[in-house]
Scaffold this active site. Structure first.
Site, short mmCIF file in Angstrom:
data_model
loop_
_atom_site.label_atom_id
_atom_site.label_comp_id
_atom_site.label_asym_id
_atom_site.label_seq_id
_atom_site.Cartn_x
_atom_site.Cartn_y
_atom_site.Cartn_z
CD GLU A 1 89.71 -6.01 36.63
OE1 GLU A 1 89.01 -5.16 35.99
OE2 GLU A 1 89.45 -6.29 37.61
CE LYS B 1 71.82 -7.96 35.40
NZ LYS B 1 72.61 -9.17 34.93
N GLY C 1 81.39 -5.29 39.38
CA GLY C 1 81.36 -5.53 38.14
C GLY C 1 82.50 -4.54 37.37
CB SER C 2 83.27 -3.98 33.87
OG SER C 2 82.25 -3.56 33.45
CB THR C 3 86.28 0.25 35.91
OG1 THR C 3 86.78 -0.23 36.91
CG2 THR C 3 86.39 1.82 36.01
CD GLU D 1 84.40 -5.25 44.59
OE1 GLU D 1 85.39 -4.75 44.10
OE2 GLU D 1 84.02 -6.36 44.85
CB CYS E 1 87.39 -7.57 41.81
SG CYS E 1 86.92 -7.89 43.20
N GLY F 1 80.56 0.34 35.80
CA GLY F 1 80.29 1.29 37.02
C GLY F 1 80.10 2.87 36.68
P1 NAI Z 1 79.88 -6.23 33.35
O1 NAI Z 1 80.51 -5.44 34.45
O2 NAI Z 1 79.64 -6.01 32.12
O3 NAI Z 1 78.83 -7.31 34.22
C1 NAI Z 1 78.57 -7.18 35.52
C2 NAI Z 1 77.15 -7.15 35.75
O4 NAI Z 1 76.59 -5.76 35.26
C3 NAI Z 1 76.33 -8.09 35.07
O5 NAI Z 1 75.19 -8.65 35.75
C4 NAI Z 1 75.71 -7.53 33.82
O6 NAI Z 1 74.56 -7.90 33.36
C5 NAI Z 1 75.58 -6.32 34.35
N1 NAI Z 1 75.40 -4.94 33.38
C6 NAI Z 1 76.31 -5.02 32.29
N2 NAI Z 1 75.93 -4.06 31.71
C7 NAI Z 1 75.10 -3.15 32.43
C8 NAI Z 1 74.45 -1.77 32.28
N3 NAI Z 1 74.68 -1.05 31.44
N4 NAI Z 1 73.55 -1.47 33.45
C9 NAI Z 1 73.57 -2.05 34.34
N5 NAI Z 1 74.18 -3.42 34.61
C10 NAI Z 1 75.07 -3.85 33.60
O7 NAI Z 1 81.18 -7.51 33.49
P2 NAI Z 1 81.43 -8.41 32.30
O8 NAI Z 1 81.10 -8.00 30.99
O9 NAI Z 1 80.57 -9.66 32.44
O10 NAI Z 1 82.86 -8.62 32.31
C11 NAI Z 1 83.68 -7.80 31.56
C12 NAI Z 1 84.80 -7.36 32.57
O11 NAI Z 1 84.68 -6.77 33.63
C13 NAI Z 1 85.87 -8.56 32.94
O12 NAI Z 1 86.82 -9.01 32.15
C14 NAI Z 1 86.32 -7.83 34.05
O13 NAI Z 1 87.62 -7.24 33.81
C15 NAI Z 1 85.31 -7.13 34.58
N6 NAI Z 1 84.66 -7.78 35.80
C16 NAI Z 1 85.20 -7.26 37.07
C17 NAI Z 1 84.47 -7.76 38.22
C18 NAI Z 1 84.92 -7.31 39.37
O14 NAI Z 1 84.40 -7.97 40.39
N7 NAI Z 1 85.51 -6.39 39.48
C19 NAI Z 1 83.59 -8.93 38.03
C20 NAI Z 1 83.05 -9.17 36.60
C21 NAI Z 1 83.84 -8.50 35.53
#
Ligand code: NAI
Length: 766
Positions: free
Chosen positions: A388, A189, A240-242, A262, A296, A245
């Site tokens: 972050e 996804k 994605g976000s901690t 990650e 990240c 995670g």
């Molecule tokens: P997020 O962690 O919410 O999204 C990443 C992915 O997870 C997306 O595909 C989203 O649809 C999915 N997702 C969201 N909630 C989920 C759940 N409960 N169960 C399974 N999958 C889920 O990140 P978001 O809201 O887009 O960004 C928020 C913050 O996260 C950013 O400001 C940044 O600090 C951090 N982030 C870190 C990343 C990294 O590479 N370490 C990448 C993206 C965001």
């Protein structure tokens, strides 16, 4: 005016990349997309849109997957998996074909990525898409080599993969290439802001004739991510976000699904006073303004040595003034648009509510752009130094000595990456091992390659992507481990006939310790005869053991040779008392104990042998440098042993010790007295205090606390499977690694569990 003046003052004219091909591709799909399931696109349901963040223009309508779509995708992947795993060479050919197809359509991918995400075309063209190709090429090789080089490993099955929006196609490549190479099939996804290149990739899968169901792509928001997490997949891989995670860690606890996370970072960027300051400034452009800081591993926390701080800040501000920010499709642009107005608002709010330090900002166009920002004069505990921001905002403070730089760099809950700038090789290579992070870049920054593992420690998650080490996350040892036969303690009545107290104590910090709770229990033999008493450990005993283990951190710095000597010495001392241990096992279990003792001695020899041989690697990466993949101890490992009286303990402590970890082991619940006798072997074998700590009692009394303790780095459980859910859910707190199995695995697998790989990139060669 001289030519020199002209060259120095000449402004950049616009150099726009044409969007027409990408738009034509979107038009050819009527700007509507369904999901890619079992090799076909489903009918679009137009539930949400993808927009160009630079202009706000709607690019396409997308579908939010429903439960039946998730089920269909997982079943298609399941159906395709068995034949996909059959031939490594066939997989290699398909991965190669995907790499070639990505290369052939590279400009279409790059433009589409820039339109959808807002990143400068220069980056999507030169970095995102080319690294994605490289990942497929490199993993075509791993698919080819799997049968000969990893003969003891097999695929996991179906992998659910959830990726973020910051590197949409690159993250897809990082997830799909290794999964497919190892014989898995996938349901992926993309993030809801940026699904378009994943959908173009789906079309490419179709074009190269990839067997149906091997790759399935479903779109939607976090709710779809939750459905994938709950579905019948064998592994979840998340970037994605901690925060998310943690949610996924809790949701999968006890399910038996493999997991790699990650997550975020707040990576230090350390500039020593002897650094080439101009290069270090240029490095920062790549560290924090690359991809608008939405990275990240961004070098977002600048630490500058005091003596050069003012000079450095002056140079940095002048470089910031020269950064060009605007239309991402312009090839001269350095900083593009933020992915979405919501993300922009979060960044702006974090900066606006900060009242510490001094803020320096350049300017940005109206719209979803945020100006490059530098905030100096913060302290390590300032909110913006800890959290972050995920935007083009660099925060900074100064340090005086290398030791102070290391302490400040490590003062974070994350541990993804770190950058070190110095012209002094001794200093760089002295500091690199001391930084708590998965990656260290020396005189360079933000380098990534398919040949080198990427991933972090602490709350930056666990598991590696890329390199040989990334493959273990997408494969498992062949054969299904047999569940251990439940063993119950013998029952008996009454206490010990001997008036002299025979209560075995706990072993904490090199000393025998009474249990905090003051409780003990009688251990009975097969005939109901009382054999002795053991202490019942509780949360406070565990806490004391963790403190003792932290006190013994010097063990992690010892040489493999020394650790081998001590393991051999333990074997020697156990051997000297082999008969006594065999008798003890017999009186507890009713079965002969000779073989188990002999096995434990062999185990000690095996790990003594490995202690100075389980080496790292040097990865050849396509830059002027090498990546040193160094194996480091995980830190403090807490373990619940299986019910074998002696082997259960030795197979846990030996690999942990061999790799330089400190360990807290909860001995067999049912037959604990051989483990408590083993205290004397530890005491006579030069094992430093705190390296091995031994608890006895009910595993359920400590399982939850082992999982939740913030100063434990990993929990291993070979005990009752019912503890798995408790441990894994509690581990979400500090995102510690967990290893849950019916019994310790082969030496190599245990050694892998006992180490973290740190990739240190150093300049090398011409
Ligand atoms: P997020 O962690 O919410 O999204 C990443 C992915 O997870 C997306 O595909 C989203 O649809 C999915 N997702 C969201 N909630 C989920 C759940 N409960 N169960 C399974 N999958 C889920 O990140 P978001 O809201 O887009 O960004 C928020 C913050 O996260 C950013 O400001 C940044 O600090 C951090 N982030 C870190 C990343 C990294 O590479 N370490 C990448 C993206 C965001």
């Amino acid at each position: 005016m001289t030519v020199k003046n002209i060259l120095e003052t000449m402004d950049y004219g616009p150099a726009p990349e044409s969007a027409s091909e990408a738009m034509a591709w979107l038009d050819s799909k009527n700007r509507q997309f369904g999901h890619f399931i079992d090799g076909e696109f489903t009918k679009p349901t137009q539930d949400f849109t993808s927009k160009n963040p630079a202009t706000g223009e709607v690019l396409a309508g997308l579908s939010q997957a429903r439960p039946e779509d998730v089920d269909a995708a997982v079943s298609a992947a399941r159906k395709a998996q068995k034949s996909w795993e059959k031939s490594g060479h066939t997989r290699a050919k398909y991965l190669y074909a995907l790499a070639r197809a990505l290369q052939k359509h590279s400009r279409l991918f790059a433009v589409l990525e820039t339109l959808d995400n807002g990143k400068p075309i220069r980056e999507s063209r030169d970095i995102d898409i080319s690294l994605a190709q490289r990942h497929f090429y490199h993993h075509a090789g791993f698919a080819q080599l799997m049968e000969t080089e990893l003969p003891d490993r097999e695929p996991l099955g179906v992998c659910g993969q959830i990726i973020p929006w910051n590197f949409p196609l690159l993250m897809l490549a990082w997830k799909i290439a290794p999964a497919l190479a190892m014989g898995n099939t996938v349901v992926l996804k993309p993030a809801e802001y940026t699904s378009l290149t994943a959908l173009l990739f789906a079309e490419i899968c179709d074009q190269v004739g990839l067997p149906k169901g091997v790759v399935n792509i479903i779109t939607g928001d976090g709710a779809v991510g939750e459905m994938i997490t709950a579905s019948d997949v064998d592994k979840l891989a998340f970037t994605g976000s901690t925060e998310v995670g943690r949610i996924i860690r809790k949701a999968t606890a006890g399910s038996g699904k493999a997991l790699s996370l990650e997550l975020g970072g707040k990576s230090p960027y350390i500039v020593f006073d002897d650094a080439d300051l101009d290069s270090a400034v240029e490095g920062l452009v790549d560290a924090i303004w690359f991809n608008q800081g939405q990275v990240c591993c961004a070098g977002s926390r600048l630490l500058v040595q005091e003596g050069v701080a003012n000079t450095f800040y002056t140079k940095l501000k002048s470089r910031m003034d020269g950064l060009r920010i605007g239309d991402p499709l312009d090839k001269c642009i350095d900083v593009g648009a933020i992915v979405d107005p919501i993300q922009r608002a979060t960044i702006a709010d974090m900066v606006a509510t900060n009242d510490e330090g001094e803020t320096y900002q350049t300017t940005a166009p109206e719209g979803c752009f945020y100006p490059p920002t530098l905030i100096t004069g913060l302290t390590t505990s300032s909110k913006l130094m800890q959290e972050e921001i995920f935007g083009p905002v660099l925060v900074s403070t100064t340090f005086r000595t290398p030791a102070e730089a290391v302490a400040m760099a490590n003062d974070t809950r994350y541990g993804l990456a770190a950058t070190v700038w110095t012209e002094n090789i001794n200093l760089a290579l002295d500091v690199a091992p001391k930084l708590v992070s998965g990656i260290v870049w020396v005189n360079s920054t933000n380098l990534m390659d398919a040949a080198a593992g990427f991933g972090g420690v602490r709350e930056s998650g666990f598991g590696r992507e890329g390199g040989w080490e990334g493959l273990s996350g997408y494969s498992k040892l062949k054969g299904t481990p047999k569940p251990a036969k439940p063993v119950t303690a013998f029952e008996g009545k009454g206490g010990l006939s001997d008036p002299i107290d025979r209560t075995a104590k706990l072993y904490i910090g090199g000393k025998q310790a009474r249990p905090d709770g003051g409780y003990s229990r009688v251990v009975y033999g097969p005939k109901g005869n009382a054999l002795g008493e053991v202490s019942l450990a509780n949360r406070k005993d565990l806490r004391n053991a963790v403190e003792a283990a932290h006190g013994a951190k010097g063990w992690s710095k010892t040489t493999g040779h020394l650790r081998a000597q001590i393991l051999y010495y333990m074997a020697e001392n156990l051997s000297a008392r082999a008969g006594e241990f065999a008798d003890r096992i017999k009186t507890m279990t009713g079965k002969q104990g000779k073989d188990e003792v002999e096995g434990a001695i062999q185990t000690l020899f095996t790990y003594a042998a490995w202690a100075d041989k389980f080496d790292g690697q040097v990865h050849g990466v396509p830059i002027r440098g090498v990546a040193l993949a160094m194996k480091e101890p995980v830190g403090v490992i807490a373990a619940l042993c299986d019910q074998r009286p002696l082997a259960g303990l030795v197979e846990v402590i030996a690999p942990a010790m061999a790799m330089g970890n400190r360990v807290i082991a909860a001995a067999s619940e049912v037959f604990p007295l051989a483990a408590t006798d083993f205290i004397q072997v530890l005491e006579t074998s030069d094992v430093p205090a705190g390296v091995v700590n031994l608890l006895t009692g009910d595993h359920k009394d400590v399982a939850q606390h082992m999982g939740a303790h913030m100063d434990i780095d990993a929990v291993w459980s070979f005990s009752d499977p019912s503890h798995a859910a408790t441990i894994e859910a509690a581990s979400a707190g500090n995102l510690k690694r967990t290893l849950i199995a019916p019994a310790p695995a082969s030496p190599k697998a245990m050694l892998e569990a006992a180490t973290e790989v740190k990739n240190i990139w150093v300049p090398y060669g011409e």
